[in-house]
Motif scaffolding. Structure first.
Motif, short mmCIF file in Angstrom:
data_model
loop_
_atom_site.label_atom_id
_atom_site.label_comp_id
_atom_site.label_asym_id
_atom_site.label_seq_id
_atom_site.Cartn_x
_atom_site.Cartn_y
_atom_site.Cartn_z
N GLN A 171 -1.40 8.62 -3.20
CA GLN A 171 -2.26 7.70 -2.47
C GLN A 171 -3.04 6.79 -3.42
O GLN A 171 -3.13 5.58 -3.20
N ILE A 172 -3.60 7.39 -4.46
CA ILE A 172 -4.37 6.60 -5.43
C ILE A 172 -3.45 5.66 -6.21
O ILE A 172 -3.80 4.51 -6.48
N GLU A 173 -2.24 6.13 -6.53
CA GLU A 173 -1.30 5.26 -7.25
C GLU A 173 -0.96 4.04 -6.43
O GLU A 173 -0.99 2.90 -6.93
N ILE A 174 -0.64 4.23 -5.14
CA ILE A 174 -0.26 3.11 -4.28
C ILE A 174 -1.39 2.10 -4.18
O ILE A 174 -1.18 0.89 -4.32
N LYS A 175 -2.61 2.57 -3.94
CA LYS A 175 -3.75 1.67 -3.76
C LYS A 175 -4.11 0.95 -5.05
O LYS A 175 -4.23 -0.29 -5.08
#
Length: 288
Positions: free
Chosen positions: A12-16
């Protein structure tokens, strides 16, 4: 944290943050944080308006026509993230704790670094150096950093920013860009900050929560100091108590900003309930 949940949060953090880095910060980051210098690229014929100081006299003499040296920016940087992992980061009264904002900002900076082919390393600190991640490149390395940002558990609870800055000065031999990401609730870090900034390009990102700036009137409240573990009963309905709390915050904030000015440190403050994108963009553009 279970492995599956950890991997989900990492994703999730990577995508954002990768999206923010690629779509918003790429150009600003490149312009705001320069390479180590200029390196020779090629020689070409002199054109009107070229700096005569760049004339290559040996080539000019050989061809009986003026030629100039062309230089390119030596782009590669080493970027260090100094991450405050003391217990005061485990606070937040809005949608996110301070540690959540720290994690996202660190990930954005990490992806911005590798997008520009820079190395990225991390120093986790409390009142001691908790963990050192050697500067490297690549997505695999970034994902390792994000996992550590999410799951790392420090041994100590208190803060010593000066110790982290001294470690940076001694451990990283070549000049780097160093982001100190902390709430800066600490003392006696001015001299280490000044010394570190003489060797490196230090940038300060202060993370805070609105409830650290003002105390609501909600009656008698039992409060715990996250770093010392001590409890105190506070009468928040007392206006003098609320004013004293605000004065403490204001004095601490003004003192921190004065230290940044004296040491020549670029900095910005980011509140947990505000959009950190705007603050980072403002900081980057101010450095261009």
């Amino acid at each position: 944290m279970e492995t599956a949940e950890l991997l989900k949060r990492v994703r999730q953090i990577e995508i954002k943050t990768r999206g923010l880095s690629n779509n918003i910060f790429a150009g600003e980051y490149h312009s705001a944080f320069k390479g180590r210098g200029m390196t020779f690229s090629e020689v070409r014929e002199y054109q009107y308006g070229d700096d005569i100081r760049n004339i290559d006299w040996n080539v000019t003499a050989r061809f009986n026509h003026p030629y100039v040296k062309v230089f390119e920016e030596e782009r590669e940087l080493t970027v260090m993230l100094l991450i405050d992992v003391s217990s005061s980061r485990d606070f937040g009264t809005s949608f996110k704790y301070k540690k959540n904002i720290i994690t996202e900002i660190a990930a954005v900076l990490a992806f911005s670094a590798i997008h520009n082919n820079d190395k990225i390393g991390v120093i986790f600190f409390s009142n001691k150096i908790e963990k050192f991640i050697t500067p490297q490149k690549g997505r695999k390395h970034i994902l390792h950093i994000i996992r550590q940002l999410i799951s790392f558990t420090p041994e100590n609870k208190t803060t010593n920013i000066g110790e982290a800055l001294r470690y940076l000065t001694n451990a990283i031999k070549k000049r780097c860009t160093a982001f100190v990401i902390s709430d800066f609730i600490d003392e006696d870090f001015e001299n280490p900050l000044k010394i570190a900034n003489q060797k490196h390009d230090v940038v300060a990102l202060k993370i805070y929560d609105k409830r650290e700036t003002e105390m609501p009137s909600v009656g008698l409240v039992k409060m715990k100091d996250a770093e010392t573990g001590q409890y105190s009963w506070i009468d928040t309905s007392n206006m003098n108590v609320r004013k004293a709390f605000y004065r403490w915050w204001k004095e601490n904030d003004e003192n921190t900003k004065a230290i940044f000015r004296k040491c020549g440190i670029d900095n910005t403050s980011i509140r947990t309930d505000e959009d950190y994108v705007k603050s980072l963009m403002y900081l980057f553009k101010k450095r261009m």
